[in-house]
Design a protein around this motif. Structure first.
Motif, short mmCIF file in Angstrom:
data_model
loop_
_atom_site.label_atom_id
_atom_site.label_comp_id
_atom_site.label_asym_id
_atom_site.label_seq_id
_atom_site.Cartn_x
_atom_site.Cartn_y
_atom_site.Cartn_z
N ASN A 40 0.82 -1.21 0.00
CA ASN A 40 0.00 0.00 0.00
C ASN A 40 0.86 1.26 0.00
O ASN A 40 0.53 2.24 -0.66
N GLU A 41 1.96 1.22 0.76
CA GLU A 41 2.83 2.39 0.80
C GLU A 41 3.39 2.71 -0.58
O GLU A 41 3.40 3.86 -1.02
N GLU A 42 3.86 1.69 -1.29
CA GLU A 42 4.44 1.92 -2.61
C GLU A 42 3.39 2.47 -3.58
O GLU A 42 3.69 3.35 -4.40
N LYS A 43 2.17 1.98 -3.47
CA LYS A 43 1.11 2.47 -4.36
C LYS A 43 0.78 3.93 -4.06
O LYS A 43 0.65 4.74 -4.99
N LEU A 44 0.67 4.27 -2.78
CA LEU A 44 0.33 5.65 -2.42
C LEU A 44 1.48 6.60 -2.71
O LEU A 44 1.25 7.75 -3.12
N ARG A 45 2.70 6.14 -2.53
CA ARG A 45 3.85 6.98 -2.89
C ARG A 45 3.85 7.26 -4.40
O ARG A 45 4.15 8.37 -4.84
N ALA A 46 3.49 6.26 -5.19
CA ALA A 46 3.47 6.43 -6.65
C ALA A 46 2.38 7.44 -7.06
O ALA A 46 2.62 8.32 -7.90
N ILE A 47 1.20 7.31 -6.48
CA ILE A 47 0.11 8.24 -6.82
C ILE A 47 0.47 9.66 -6.38
O ILE A 47 0.25 10.63 -7.12
N ALA A 48 1.04 9.78 -5.17
CA ALA A 48 1.44 11.10 -4.67
C ALA A 48 2.51 11.72 -5.57
O ALA A 48 2.47 12.92 -5.87
N ALA A 49 3.46 10.90 -6.03
CA ALA A 49 4.50 11.41 -6.92
C ALA A 49 3.90 11.92 -8.22
O ALA A 49 4.34 12.94 -8.77
N CYS A 50 2.89 11.23 -8.73
CA CYS A 50 2.19 11.70 -9.94
C CYS A 50 1.53 13.06 -9.70
O CYS A 50 1.60 13.97 -10.54
N ALA A 51 0.87 13.19 -8.55
CA ALA A 51 0.14 14.42 -8.25
C ALA A 51 1.07 15.61 -8.08
O ALA A 51 0.64 16.76 -8.26
N LEU A 52 2.33 15.36 -7.77
CA LEU A 52 3.28 16.45 -7.53
C LEU A 52 3.99 16.92 -8.78
O LEU A 52 4.57 18.00 -8.79
N GLN A 53 3.97 16.12 -9.84
CA GLN A 53 4.69 16.47 -11.06
C GLN A 53 3.71 17.00 -12.11
O GLN A 53 2.77 16.31 -12.49
N ASP A 54 3.97 18.19 -12.57
CA ASP A 54 3.05 18.85 -13.51
C ASP A 54 2.75 17.98 -14.73
O ASP A 54 1.62 17.93 -15.21
N LYS A 55 3.75 17.27 -15.23
CA LYS A 55 3.57 16.50 -16.47
C LYS A 55 2.66 15.28 -16.25
O LYS A 55 2.07 14.77 -17.20
N LEU A 56 2.55 14.81 -15.00
CA LEU A 56 1.70 13.65 -14.71
C LEU A 56 0.40 14.03 -14.00
O LEU A 56 -0.58 13.28 -14.06
N LYS A 57 0.39 15.17 -13.35
CA LYS A 57 -0.79 15.57 -12.58
C LYS A 57 -2.02 15.71 -13.48
O LYS A 57 -3.12 15.31 -13.11
N GLU A 58 -1.83 16.28 -14.66
CA GLU A 58 -2.96 16.47 -15.58
C GLU A 58 -3.58 15.13 -15.97
O GLU A 58 -4.80 14.99 -16.04
N THR A 59 -2.73 14.13 -16.21
CA THR A 59 -3.23 12.79 -16.56
C THR A 59 -3.98 12.18 -15.39
O THR A 59 -5.04 11.57 -15.56
N LEU A 60 -3.42 12.32 -14.17
CA LEU A 60 -4.08 11.82 -12.97
C LEU A 60 -5.45 12.49 -12.79
O LEU A 60 -6.45 11.82 -12.52
N GLN A 61 -5.49 13.79 -12.98
CA GLN A 61 -6.74 14.54 -12.85
C GLN A 61 -7.78 14.07 -13.86
O GLN A 61 -8.96 13.89 -13.52
N ASP A 62 -7.34 13.84 -15.09
CA ASP A 62 -8.27 13.39 -16.15
C ASP A 62 -8.80 11.99 -15.87
O ASP A 62 -9.99 11.72 -16.09
N GLU A 63 -7.95 11.09 -15.39
CA GLU A 63 -8.40 9.73 -15.11
C GLU A 63 -9.44 9.71 -14.00
O GLU A 63 -10.43 8.97 -14.07
#
Length: 260
Positions: free
Chosen positions: A85-108
């Motif tokens: 669970n920690e690795e999964k949440l760290r991965a999602i959090a890392a996506c949310a912090l990076q501009d290039k990935l945050k938009e994709t996360l938001q859209d999904e």
């Protein structure tokens, strides 16, 4: 891993609410008080041997309320404190912090939330549990860094924090239980982050460009007015000593030579 989503429906009858319910940990520890929840914010914490990741302020691409204001989605992931669970949440959090990935996360997430249902919106929870953007992050398990840092909510420090989350485990121990490990938000004071005991905290109100230790005493020079005031006091003390050294002998002499 349990997933909770906050959103709203189109009409005024369907205001913001959580499905399937308000996350109990969110309510018990008043986690929303730690952030400016209406703006894009993130909290990653450990409470009661559970991990929680809260991401707020994710704008919907097309959905808007009756007053044509963009609807904002928030998501909370809550699960047992284990490595998977920690690795999964760290991965999602890392996506949310990076501009290039945050938009994709938001859209999904936006695609998984649609109008309809008893509360004005409905959620495809299965889609959120399998976010493809999170699969682009490969987390490692280097030993956790235990030093605490806060800084300004800037792209540079968000990217730096994302890298830390990708590479290192979350810290553990008495200082990191029942506490927010990571806070990233808009308008929260430097002192508020310090009082929360964060491991990593970013806010628009923190001054400076780099990381700083919230518990290290400031080495900032005294303000000019303070130095001036100190000099003034020193001068007064010197005058007092000079006057005393002159007047005291005179007074003694007068006492000796006055008629008895």
């Amino acid at each position: 891993m349990k997933i909770y989503v906050q959103s709203r429906g189109l009409s005024q009858d369907y205001d913001y609410c959580w499905l399937p319910e308000v996350p109990p940990i969110l309510k018990k520890y008043r986690i929303n008080d730690l952030i400016q929840s209406e703006s894009p914010s993130l909290v990653l914490g450990r409470y009661e041997n559970q991990l929680i990741l809260l991401i707020t302020g994710l704008e919907a691409s097309e959905r808007a309320d009756v007053q044509r204001r963009k609807i904002r989605n928030s998501v909370a992931w809550v699960g047992e404190d284990n490595q998977e669970n920690e690795e999964k949440l760290r991965a999602i959090a890392a996506c949310a912090l990076q501009d290039k990935l945050k938009e994709t996360l938001q859209d999904e997430i936006d695609q998984a939330v649609t109008f309809g249902g008893e509360f004005g919106f409905q959620v495809a929870f299965e889609d959120i549990s399998q976010l493809s953007v999170a699969e682009t992050i490969t987390t490692r398990s280097f030993p956790a860094k235990v030093d605490k840092k806060i800084g300004k909510n800037s792209k540079n420090l968000r990217d730096n924090l994302a890298y830390d989350l990708e590479e290192s485990c979350l810290p553990k121990g008495n200082d990191f239980n029942n506490t927010p490990l990571v806070i990233v938000t808009g308008i929260k004071s430097e002192n508020a982050l310090k009082q929360a005991g964060v491991w990593r905290g970013l806010s628009n109100l923190v001054q400076g460009e780099g990381w700083k230790d919230p518990y290290k005493k400031s080495l900032t020079p005294e303000p000019e007015y303070a130095l001036s005031n100190q000099t003034h006091k020193q001068n007064n003390a010197l005058v007092y000593l000079l006057v005393s050294s002159i007047l005291i002998p005179i007074a003694i002499a007068l006492l000796l030579f006055l008629p008895k």
